[in-house]
Scaffold this motif. Structure first.
Motif: not given
Length: 79
Positions: A7-33
């Protein structure tokens, strides 16, 4: 305990994905995975590579901190 780590790894990945979406136009789920897949591949490649990557990331963090300190001191006129 393992479920908590997952759960912690998933939360960190989703948090990173939200940040990365500022630079990469991909869905949050795809970036997290993608992040989880890359990190899993690094861990599975061996302990030595994982240690090497950890050392490299720490060096980047320390370098960034030193850069910020130098820039602040330069702006204050102390260098």
């Amino acid at each position: 305990m393992i479920a908590g780590n997952v759960v912690a790894a998933a939360a960190v990945a989703v948090g990173f994905a939200h940040y990365a979406r500022e630079y990469v136009p991909l869905p949050t789920g795809a970036i997290a995975v993608a992040l989880l897949v890359v990190l899993t591949a690094i861990v599975m490649s061996g302990v030595q590579r994982s240690i090497w990557l950890s050392k490299l990331l720490v060096a980047f963090q320390i370098g960034g901190l030193v850069l910020v300190i130098v820039l602040v001191l330069a702006l204050l006129g102390r260098i």
